[in-house]
Structure formats: C-alpha cells, structure tokens
Design a protein around this motif. Structure first.
Motif: not given
Length: 190
Positions: A103-104, A8-10, A107, A13, A5-6, A100-101
């Motif tokens: 992406g974060k 994918t969030a990166w 997710l 972003d 998840r992290r 949160r960004t």
C-alpha cells in the motif's frame, strides 16, 4: 494530502490482510466440512465410543459431539494464529526488504528508520505493533469468543479498538506519526 495517502495505503494493506483472512476462512470451512462429512470415520469413532460406554448412549454421543466441537474450535484457532503470523511476516518482510508495504509503495510512501543500521530490528518492532493493532488483539478476542469466554472476549474487543485507535489517530495530528512509528522510531514520508 499526506493523511489521505497514508490512510489509503493502510486500506490497501488491510485489504490484502482481509484477502488472506478470507482465504483462511474458506480453508477452515472446508476443513470443518470434511470433518463432519467423514461419515465412515464418525461412525467408527461413534461406534467405538458406544461399545466402550457400557450402554450409556447419551454419554457416548456427548463425547463424540464434544470431540467434533473441540476439533472445530482448534481449526478456527489455527486459522487466527496463521492470520497473525502471515500479517506479521508480510509487514516485516516488506519493511525489512523495501522499507514499504504494498500500500505504501503504491502511494509513494516509505518507512524510514531513525537509525539505518537497525533497519531490520526496527522493521520487526514496527511490524509487531502494526500486527497487534490491526489483527492480533482482535484475533485473541475472537478465539476467546469461540472458547465461550464471552465477557472476556468483549473486554479484549474493547482493548483491540483502543489499541487500533491509539495507533491510528496520531496520524491525524501534526506530526503524523502512529504509535507504531513512535515505538519503532520511524517516519512515513514520500
């Protein structure tokens, strides 16, 4: 899978940052194209240089070519500078306002500072480390390359890779905290 998840969030972003970089590249290309397509302006500038050269055509044309190169390099440097500033502003604004960004947020992850009263300062520090690791050091390497500093550029690229890995790899360890998390005293969790 918190690590997935992290990551994918990166990627989400970073895709946004890549979109901004692409837009800046197109803008820079158009600025350079306009510079070299300005035939009347180039003719005037070249004509004055030729008249002032006392017949030294080679020096006059060299000065014109160097001035065009210098302006082109300036445009590229401005684009990299804007990319770093926009990346920092994106990271800071998202973290300071929502924690949160994009992406974060997509997710379901949130950046939580250790001390709530210092959330904006923490957001700025975390944004600075993330921007440096993801974009800024690479931008410096690119600018050095454009400036003709090949060896220094390669060294800075190596530093950029090391900084990126120092920031990213700790996420794979049991504590799942990046260098940005550790320096800003934050955690990323659902």
């Amino acid at each position: 899978m918190p690590k997935l998840r992290r990551a994918t969030a990166w990627f989400i972003d970073f895709a946004l940052v890549t979109a901004v970089a692409s837009a800046l590249a197109v803008l820079t290309f158009h600025r350079v194209s306009a510079l070299v397509a300005d035939v009347p302006g180039l003719a005037t500038r070249g004509g004055w240089d030729l008249l002032a050269s006392r017949g030294d055509v080679v020096s006059a044309s060299e000065r014109l070519g160097l001035s065009l190169w210098d302006e082109t390099v300036l445009y590229v440097e401005e684009a990299f500078g804007l990319l770093v500033l926009i990346t920092f502003a994106y990271q800071w604004a998202c973290l300071a306002l929502t924690g949160r960004t994009v992406g974060k947020g997509l997710l379901g992850l949130k950046v939580t500072p250790a001390a709530a009263d210092r959330a904006r300062r923490t957001a700025a520090l975390r944004a600075a480390v993330t921007t440096a690791a993801d974009v800024a050091v690479y931008a410096v390497a690119c600018v050095l390359l454009v400036e003709g500093e090949f060896v220094l550029s390669v060294l800075v690229w190596a530093v950029a890779v090391a900084v990126f890995l120092l920031n990213a790899l700790p996420v794979l360890l049991p504590g799942r905290r990046s260098l940005a998390d550790r320096l800003a005293r934050t955690t990323v969790a659902p």
